[in-house]
Design a protein around this motif. Structure first.
Motif, PDB file in Angstrom:
ATOM      1  N   GLY A 280     -93.968 109.507  77.131  1.00 25.69           N
ATOM      2  CA  GLY A 280     -94.764 109.105  75.984  1.00 25.69           C
ATOM      3  C   GLY A 280     -95.165 107.645  76.040  1.00 25.69           C
ATOM      4  O   GLY A 280     -94.677 106.890  76.879  1.00 25.69           O
TER       5      GLY A 280
ATOM      6  N   ARG B 110     -99.919 101.756  73.207  1.00 16.07           N
ATOM      7  CA  ARG B 110     -98.499 101.428  73.324  1.00 16.07           C
ATOM      8  C   ARG B 110     -97.797 101.470  71.972  1.00 16.07           C
ATOM      9  O   ARG B 110     -98.261 100.839  71.010  1.00 16.07           O
ATOM     10  N   VAL B 111     -96.686 102.162  71.919  1.00 16.62           N
ATOM     11  CA  VAL B 111     -95.887 102.228  70.688  1.00 16.62           C
ATOM     12  C   VAL B 111     -94.803 101.166  70.758  1.00 16.62           C
ATOM     13  O   VAL B 111     -94.130 101.045  71.769  1.00 16.62           O
ATOM     14  N   ARG B 112     -94.655 100.428  69.710  1.00 19.65           N
ATOM     15  CA  ARG B 112     -93.590  99.425  69.775  1.00 19.65           C
ATOM     16  C   ARG B 112     -93.265  98.922  68.394  1.00 19.65           C
ATOM     17  O   ARG B 112     -94.084  98.959  67.494  1.00 19.65           O
TER      18      ARG B 112
ATOM     19  N   GLY C  98     -94.360 105.214  74.292  1.00 19.73           N
ATOM     20  CA  GLY C  98     -93.336 104.226  73.957  1.00 19.73           C
ATOM     21  C   GLY C  98     -92.287 104.057  75.025  1.00 19.73           C
ATOM     22  O   GLY C  98     -91.300 103.371  74.818  1.00 19.73           O
ATOM     23  N   TYR C  99     -92.458 104.691  76.187  1.00 15.88           N
ATOM     24  CA  TYR C  99     -91.404 104.710  77.192  1.00 15.88           C
ATOM     25  C   TYR C  99     -91.115 103.317  77.732  1.00 15.88           C
ATOM     26  O   TYR C  99     -92.023 102.541  77.993  1.00 15.88           O
ATOM     27  N   LYS C 100     -89.823 103.036  77.899  1.00 16.98           N
ATOM     28  CA  LYS C 100     -89.432 101.733  78.416  1.00 16.98           C
ATOM     29  C   LYS C 100     -89.234 101.825  79.919  1.00 16.98           C
ATOM     30  O   LYS C 100     -88.144 102.112  80.387  1.00 16.98           O
TER      31      LYS C 100
END
Lengths: 200, 370, 174
Positions: C64, C172-174, C66-68
């Protein structure tokens, strides 16, 4: 780290804002309590090392509503002393009683609580190797977590990080890494994390 | 048959571990056996000691967050919850209701995931291969949701002091509701496969008997004490976070043997499903983060914050001296105390039951060694 | 005898009448038949495993937004230079000290001359990304970081900039 520590570290017990002790505890322990206060509903008492087992036994077995669940036992390095902290709870409730023993930094001795709870067995072994506390009468006073050849007591604030110990030596990659960038690290923050125990 | 009392058998010392497939990590058990019976068992721990408590003294409160994940890796969200609650209590930070609910959702999902791993590995320990694969398939659904939310699959670093990393992704609630719909039926299936299987039952019943008195003496907590008939659950006893608003039962079994502990865990998964369903219904809208100063300096003081991890009473003892770094951090690790009772459980048991008893008290070795 | 052994003999009720033995046999057969039924049902369920890394391209997994994953430095397209102002906040904030920034230039023209991240030491906590005042450093959903030599895990400024070029910042999710 230890030098930036403020000397007015009185923790909670005996500090300002505490209410007086509950009557039941005060009556049961009497003059055994050297300091005591209630902070946020938690009873904090300090007892001398020679009286601690008797105090714990009264708290755990002889009161009307006994604090019979020993949740945790650990050591704490205070600036002026080494403490052993016992976290007691009433069974099936959130009523807590924190019992402390203050010990001198050199050669601290305290009687073992394993006579009351076997829980204390490993917890005391851990505190013994981390803080150098001797628990008198402990049935099995060996090291628990640390390797046998570590010198000193790692959780004391004045412990020196043994740079040459094979278990704690940094991997070659980490050794090389500062060299790649050179100078930067040394100037910015001199030896900031030497004591964080990067034992990979 | 004639027996002679002066006939002595020789006791044998065997070493189980440190690298043994059934010790769930790096645990060494030195067993003294007489024939097929265990006379004495001595656990040796410390192979995974990672000086978590020393590290804490060199890091700031925020920097320590990812380390909190790392010692009980099957319950990373629960560890974060304990740590973050301790720090917030120390700093006097109140988080928003939505944040509290999301934290509870995450902790309960992690409880299901952890119990699934327990279920699968207990199957492996007792000689059944399929439950492991099926349980990990179900766990994968949870892990996938964690990955979509926090960006990692095992060590999430999702909670922040005063809030969360990000809000739930848009598909999260639907995906979770879907999972909660089919999961109870899957539990029944696994019960048919393992719990109700007569071979498994005969294997687990009557071994590793844990009495309430033994639980008190050894401070055993979690499903182990509930398997001995005492309804001791921190979620109910302390009532932290939003648990007082939620309805759930605390499953207990009076028998106190390995099978009772197993049944308690299975029932706990159902209760977690119940909690999650209520959380999804009640999940409030609104902000997730509150404002927290960039340089976090709590007041001088200490807190002892207890939460219920899948393995028992997990507590974070945090002492602040007013600086940016904790003066002392101590983890009351549930596995550490639960493992201590193992020698008592193994006394007189068959050697073959050792792995079953060890599996039934459900320890995680990094949690023991910290 | 101790408690554990007593439970074994009393708990499972092994009386020797022929009826109870028969009942036990029937119970056993039923429970084992049920177990086999479960495995049979699961035989027809879809597979969830992937044969990584020998995977089918159609099954190629994309994490997804938001993956780090691996790191990237974002280039400011309008100004044609890196957004990074070499303030070294990330370097100070990193719990593992795996970032090294060598600044160059003064005042507004400050830029990173060198930027190293040791991904092998990194624990993907994303603290460095959070403290960045200009959103220059980010983590991407790239998860395939395995290499043969651990020295290749040290990312330099060139690699980070290249990865930043392909990075979709908007989602980007953050």
């Amino acid at each position: 780290m230890q030098d930036q520590h403020t000397s007015d570290e009185e923790s909670k017990q005996g500090g300002s804002g505490g209410e007086p002790l509950p009557a039941a505890i005060a009556a049961a322990l009497g003059s055994r309590i050297t300091e005591g206060a209630v902070v946020d509903g938690v009873v904090h008492i300090t007892v001398p090392a020679t009286e601690v087992i008797e105090a714990l036994r009264i708290l755990a077995f002889e009161m009307d509503e006994p604090y019979s669940h020993l949740s945790d036992l650990c050591g704490v390095d205070r600036p002026d002393c080494i403490e052993v902290v016992y976290h007691l709870f009433r069974p099936l409730s959130n009523d807590a009683c924190v019992v402390r023993v203050k010990l001198p930094r050199t050669n601290p001795h305290v009687p073992t609580a394993t006579v009351l709870w076997e829980t204390a067995n490993w917890a005391e072994r851990e505190a013994a190797e981390m803080y150098g506390i001797t628990f008198e009468g402990h049935p099995d006073p060996r090291r628990l977590l640390l390797p046998d050849d570590i010198s000193g007591y790692p959780l004391r604030k004045d412990w020196e990080y043994p740079q040459d110990h094979p278990y704690l030596r940094r991997e070659p990659l980490h050794e090389e890494f500062p060299e790649i960038v050179g100078r930067v690290r040394a100037e910015a923050a001199p030896a900031e994390d030497e004591r964080d125990g990067n034992s990979k | 048959m004639e027996t002679r009392s002066d006939l002595r058998t020789e006791e044998l010392l065997i070493n189980m571990g440190p690298q043994h497939p059934s010790t769930h990590g790096v645990l060494r058990l030195v067993l003294t056996i007489d024939g097929e019976r265990v006379v004495q068992a001595v656990p040796h721990i410390g192979y995974l000691h990672s000086s978590m408590e020393k590290i804490a003294e060199a890091k700031t409160y925020r920097q320590y967050m990812p380390f909190a994940d790392r010692y009980d890796y099957l319950n990373a969200m629960g560890n974060e919850l304990a740590y973050v609650r301790a720090v917030e209590k120390l700093c006097g930070i109140e988080v928003t209701p939505r944040c509290e609910y999301i934290r509870v959702i995450m902790a309960e999902m992690n409880r299901i995931a952890s119990h699934l791993v327990y279920f699968g590995t207990l199957g492996l320990d007792t000689g059944s291969w399929s439950p492991f694969l099926y349980c990990f398939r179900e766990r994968e659904a949870i892990i996938q949701l964690f990955e979509d939310t926090s960006g990692q699959r095992l060590l999430y670093h999702y909670f922040r002091i005063g809030g969360l990393r990000n809000d739930l992704p848009s598909h999260f609630c639907d995906k979770l509701a879907e999972f909660l719909d089919y999961f109870p039926a899957r539990i029944n299936e696994y019960n048919d496969l393992l719990t109700n299987n007569i071979i498994f039952q005969r294997r687990m019943q009557g071994i590793g008997y844990l009495s309430p008195e033994l639980c008190r003496r050894y401070s055993v907590t979690g499903p182990n004490i509930r398997g001995a008939g005492i309804p001791y659950d921190i979620r109910r006893v302390v009532g932290y976070s939003v648990y007082p608003e939620l309805e759930f039962d605390i499953p207990t079994r009076p028998e106190g043997d390995a099978y009772a502990r197993h049944l308690v865990r299975v029932e706990e998964m159902r209760q977690s499903v119940r909690i999650l369903k209520q959380c999804l219904e009640k999940l409030p809208e609104g902000e997730i983060n509150v404002k927290v100063p960039r340089r976090l300096k709590p007041v001088v003081g200490e807190v002892y914050e207890r939460v219920e991890s899948p393995r028992g009473e997990l507590a974070c003892y945090l002492i602040s001296d007013g600086s940016e770094k904790p003066w002392r951090l101590h983890w009351r690790a549930p596995s550490f105390y639960n493992l201590q009772v193992l020698p008592e459980l193994l006394k007189g048991a068959y050697v073959a039951d050792t792995v079953a008893i060890l599996g039934s008290i459900d320890i995680v070795l990094p949690d023991v060694d910290r | 005898m101790d408690a554990g052994l007593d439970m074994r003999t009393t708990g499972t009720k092994s009386d020797d009448s022929i009826l109870s033995i028969l009942r036990l046999i029937v119970q056993g057969i039923v429970s084992i038949a049920k177990s086999h039924w479960v495995t049979l049902v699961n035989f027809w369920r879809p597979t969830v495993c992937e044969r990584y890394p020998h995977k089918d391209k159609s099954l190629d997994y994309k994490p997804g937004p938001g993956y780090k994953g691996d790191f990237a430095l974002i280039t400011d397209k309008e100004k044609g230079r890196l957004r990074c102002i070499a303030c070294q906040s990330c370097e100070r904030a990193c719990p593992n000290h795996c970032i090294r920034v060598v600044p160059a230039g003064k005042g507004k023209d400050r830029y990173p001359a060198e930027f190293y991240i040791d991904v092998g030491l990194c624990m993907n906590c994303e603290i460095c990304v959070e403290v960045c005042p200009v959103d220059a450093l980010t983590m991407t959903p790239d998860y395939e970081c395995s290499v043969h030599d651990p020295r290749d895990l040290i990312r330099n400024i060139k690699q980070l900039t290249e990865r930043g070029m392909e990075f979709d910042e908007v989602s980007r999710v953050r």
